[in-house]
Design a protein around this motif. Sequence first.
Motif, PDB file in Angstrom:
ATOM      1  N   ILE A 260       0.772  -0.975   0.103  1.00 42.98           N
ATOM      2  CA  ILE A 260      -0.120  -0.054  -0.011  1.00 42.98           C
ATOM      3  C   ILE A 260       1.063   1.227   0.268  1.00 42.98           C
ATOM      4  N   TRP A 261       1.949   1.010   0.919  1.00 41.42           N
ATOM      5  CA  TRP A 261       2.800   2.032   0.581  1.00 41.42           C
ATOM      6  C   TRP A 261       2.718   2.779  -1.167  1.00 41.42           C
ATOM      7  N   THR A 262       3.508   1.528  -2.076  1.00 40.82           N
ATOM      8  CA  THR A 262       3.724   2.054  -3.255  1.00 40.82           C
ATOM      9  C   THR A 262       2.094   2.712  -4.116  1.00 40.82           C
ATOM     10  N   THR A 263       1.355   2.855  -3.393  1.00 38.75           N
ATOM     11  CA  THR A 263      -0.238   3.180  -4.165  1.00 38.75           C
ATOM     12  C   THR A 263      -0.103   4.346  -3.572  1.00 38.75           C
ATOM     13  N   PRO A 264      -1.053   5.088  -4.456  1.00 39.44           N
ATOM     14  CA  PRO A 264      -1.889   6.645  -3.882  1.00 39.44           C
ATOM     15  C   PRO A 264      -2.818   6.626  -2.598  1.00 39.44           C
ATOM     16  N   LEU A 265      -3.308   5.330  -2.854  1.00 37.95           N
ATOM     17  CA  LEU A 265      -3.951   5.590  -1.016  1.00 37.95           C
ATOM     18  C   LEU A 265      -3.548   6.030  -0.095  1.00 37.95           C
ATOM     19  N   MET A 266      -2.246   5.223  -0.208  1.00 40.02           N
ATOM     20  CA  MET A 266      -1.796   4.978   1.476  1.00 40.02           C
ATOM     21  C   MET A 266      -1.198   7.353   1.605  1.00 40.02           C
ATOM     22  N   TRP A 267      -0.756   7.669   0.335  1.00 38.85           N
ATOM     23  CA  TRP A 267      -0.278   9.125   0.632  1.00 38.85           C
ATOM     24  C   TRP A 267      -1.615  10.038   0.561  1.00 38.85           C
ATOM     25  N   LEU A 268      -3.127   9.582  -0.082  1.00 40.31           N
ATOM     26  CA  LEU A 268      -3.875  10.452  -0.721  1.00 40.31           C
ATOM     27  C   LEU A 268      -4.139  10.099   1.591  1.00 40.31           C
ATOM     28  N   ILE A 269      -4.212   9.869   2.363  1.00 47.29           N
ATOM     29  CA  ILE A 269      -4.378   9.648   3.624  1.00 47.29           C
ATOM     30  C   ILE A 269      -3.465  10.421   4.320  1.00 47.29           C
ATOM     31  N   ILE A 270      -2.462  10.458   4.323  1.00 48.80           N
ATOM     32  CA  ILE A 270      -1.042  11.366   5.231  1.00 48.80           C
ATOM     33  C   ILE A 270      -1.988  12.847   4.107  1.00 48.80           C
ATOM     34  N   GLY A 271      -1.893  13.028   3.128  1.00 50.91           N
ATOM     35  CA  GLY A 271      -2.123  14.387   2.476  1.00 50.91           C
ATOM     36  C   GLY A 271      -3.894  14.991   3.306  1.00 50.91           C
ATOM     37  N   SER A 272      -4.227  13.816   3.367  1.00 51.25           N
ATOM     38  CA  SER A 272      -5.611  14.535   3.831  1.00 51.25           C
ATOM     39  C   SER A 272      -5.315  14.590   6.017  1.00 51.25           C
ATOM     40  N   PHE A 273      -4.689  13.824   6.084  1.00 52.32           N
ATOM     41  CA  PHE A 273      -4.993  14.768   8.093  1.00 52.32           C
ATOM     42  C   PHE A 273      -3.998  15.706   7.773  1.00 52.32           C
ATOM     43  N   LEU A 274      -2.914  16.127   7.225  1.00 49.91           N
ATOM     44  CA  LEU A 274      -2.209  17.579   7.091  1.00 49.91           C
ATOM     45  C   LEU A 274      -3.473  18.771   6.641  1.00 49.91           C
ATOM     46  N   MET A 275      -4.145  18.430   5.698  1.00 55.53           N
ATOM     47  CA  MET A 275      -5.246  19.480   5.064  1.00 55.53           C
ATOM     48  C   MET A 275      -5.969  19.466   6.166  1.00 55.53           C
ATOM     49  N   ALA A 276      -6.239  18.504   7.316  1.00 57.31           N
ATOM     50  CA  ALA A 276      -7.038  19.339   8.462  1.00 57.31           C
ATOM     51  C   ALA A 276      -6.754  19.759   9.535  1.00 57.31           C
ATOM     52  N   THR A 277      -5.488  19.122   9.414  1.00 53.72           N
ATOM     53  CA  THR A 277      -4.385  20.285  10.299  1.00 53.72           C
ATOM     54  C   THR A 277      -4.323  20.988  10.618  1.00 53.72           C
ATOM     55  N   ALA A 278      -4.538  21.276   9.391  1.00 51.76           N
ATOM     56  CA  ALA A 278      -4.326  23.133   9.043  1.00 51.76           C
ATOM     57  C   ALA A 278      -5.749  23.890   8.673  1.00 51.76           C
ATOM     58  N   VAL A 279      -6.473  23.092   7.984  1.00 51.88           N
ATOM     59  CA  VAL A 279      -7.621  23.892   8.068  1.00 51.88           C
ATOM     60  C   VAL A 279      -8.133  23.820  10.085  1.00 51.88           C
ATOM     61  N   THR A 280      -7.784  23.097  10.801  1.00 55.41           N
ATOM     62  CA  THR A 280      -8.128  23.408  11.885  1.00 55.41           C
ATOM     63  C   THR A 280      -6.862  24.325  12.601  1.00 55.41           C
ATOM     64  N   LYS A 281      -6.032  24.456  12.239  1.00 54.86           N
ATOM     65  CA  LYS A 281      -5.079  25.538  13.384  1.00 54.86           C
ATOM     66  C   LYS A 281      -5.087  26.840  12.637  1.00 54.86           C
ATOM     67  N   SER A 282      -5.782  26.663  11.296  1.00 55.77           N
ATOM     68  CA  SER A 282      -5.976  28.345  11.424  1.00 55.77           C
ATOM     69  C   SER A 282      -7.235  28.957  11.622  1.00 55.77           C
TER      70      SER A 282
END
Length: 472
Positions: free
Chosen positions: A90-112
């Motif tokens: 799964i680390w070589t598929t986009p799915l895992m990186w979409l999860i990671i990117g989503s977590f970071l986006m959620a952090t930014a929206v909350t943090k800002s």
Amino acid sequence: MHKPGNHTSLFQLPGVKPLVGVFLSVVAAVSIWFLPLHGLAPEGKKALAITLFTVIWWVFKIVPPAYSTLLMLMGYILLGVATPQEVFAIWTTPLMWLIIGSFLMATAVTKSGLAERVATFFIIRFAGSYLGLIILTYVLGFVLSFLIPHPFPRALLMMSLMRAVIQKSGVNATDAASLGFSVFVATTATSTILLTGDSTLNIATIGFSGLSVGWLDWAKYMAVPGILASVLMMLLYMAIFPQTDPVEIDRTSLILEQDKHGKMTRKEIITLIWVSMALVLWMTDSLHGIDPAWIALLVAVGLSLPKVGGVLDENDLMSGINWPILLFVVGAMAIGTVGRTTGLAQWLAGNLLPAKTPQNPYIFAALVGGVTMVIHMVLGSALACMSIMAPPMVHYAVSAGWSPLFPSLLVYTAVAIHYIFPFQHVTILLGQGDTGGYGSRQVLKYGVPLTLVTLIVLIPIEVTWWMVMGLF
């Protein structure tokens, strides 16, 4: 001395439950290892033993789930069941990186502060009555799913604001618990509407199907069923938890609270621009061909850039990503991969399901959804249940000519919106106790009739909609 009426369950004694779990896991694994399971290759038998061992550790919470998952992954590799490339595929598929990117986006929206500003805007307009607040939890849950691609921060943000409303309006304890519970129930329902509504369960569902499903593709198949499920769950909630006392909500104080935020800050504006860019690109992925995962990562990087970003910093890479959940997803996907490569998924489908696959989609949905709901009640964890049930169900469906997305979405729905006890849905468990103000009694009271609502969503609603959309 033991006092009359002071009965203590054996499982309540310190350290007893984990010991029982370890004993059962060893007995189950050894039994599977030596049983003559006809038609199952040695690698498949090993995979079944290791997986069952781990599931028991998950259920009994012997150690935190992430560590149980790591033990399972090492078992697959060290016992020759699968290669590291297969286990960590799964680390070589986009799915895992979409999860990671989503977590970071959620952090930014909350943090800002952007998420709190949006939530406050809607609270002022809906907080006029008890029923208005219930409706608000669903409306706000859906709106925030565009900005925060994970249910945990959405639910916690909504609950913090709901708690302020409850305190200012003098709601009694019963109604306060009902309003708190509604926040987390609504989050489970509205998370099904968009692909990024739940960046773990929803994305894992795509992984189990083995298909490439874009943001708009998910909306095509799940938006209408998700909205109808939300409406049905909301109506059921209103019927089960009616208002018990008059509620006087001081909207003036809420408006004054909003005024304290002042004008939008630079960080809020920047975050809104970057998140809006992500939404536009996700919606148009069929035109430009860029996977949603790479869009999420690019936006996360953009939010960290000087001048045009500055919202995320290097500390957010650790604190903003829920690593235990991430490891749990790796384990769930590994179960599916190992199940396919060892023949375990095919063997389970052949032994647990009728030999002849139903050709009627409604009967097929009732079979898959019903079996999944039963297994979910035993396993508790939605992701664990999906990892066990999705691979054999996909194999079972494909062998009869159905799209692999059909059983994947059925299994997903059965675990995403259904529960009877708090431990059977991590979002509901998140709010239990001081966080949401409710307990197991409220969850059980709602969860039992929710079973019927889930079946209605699974069979007539989803199957009919997917037939209209051409999924079959």
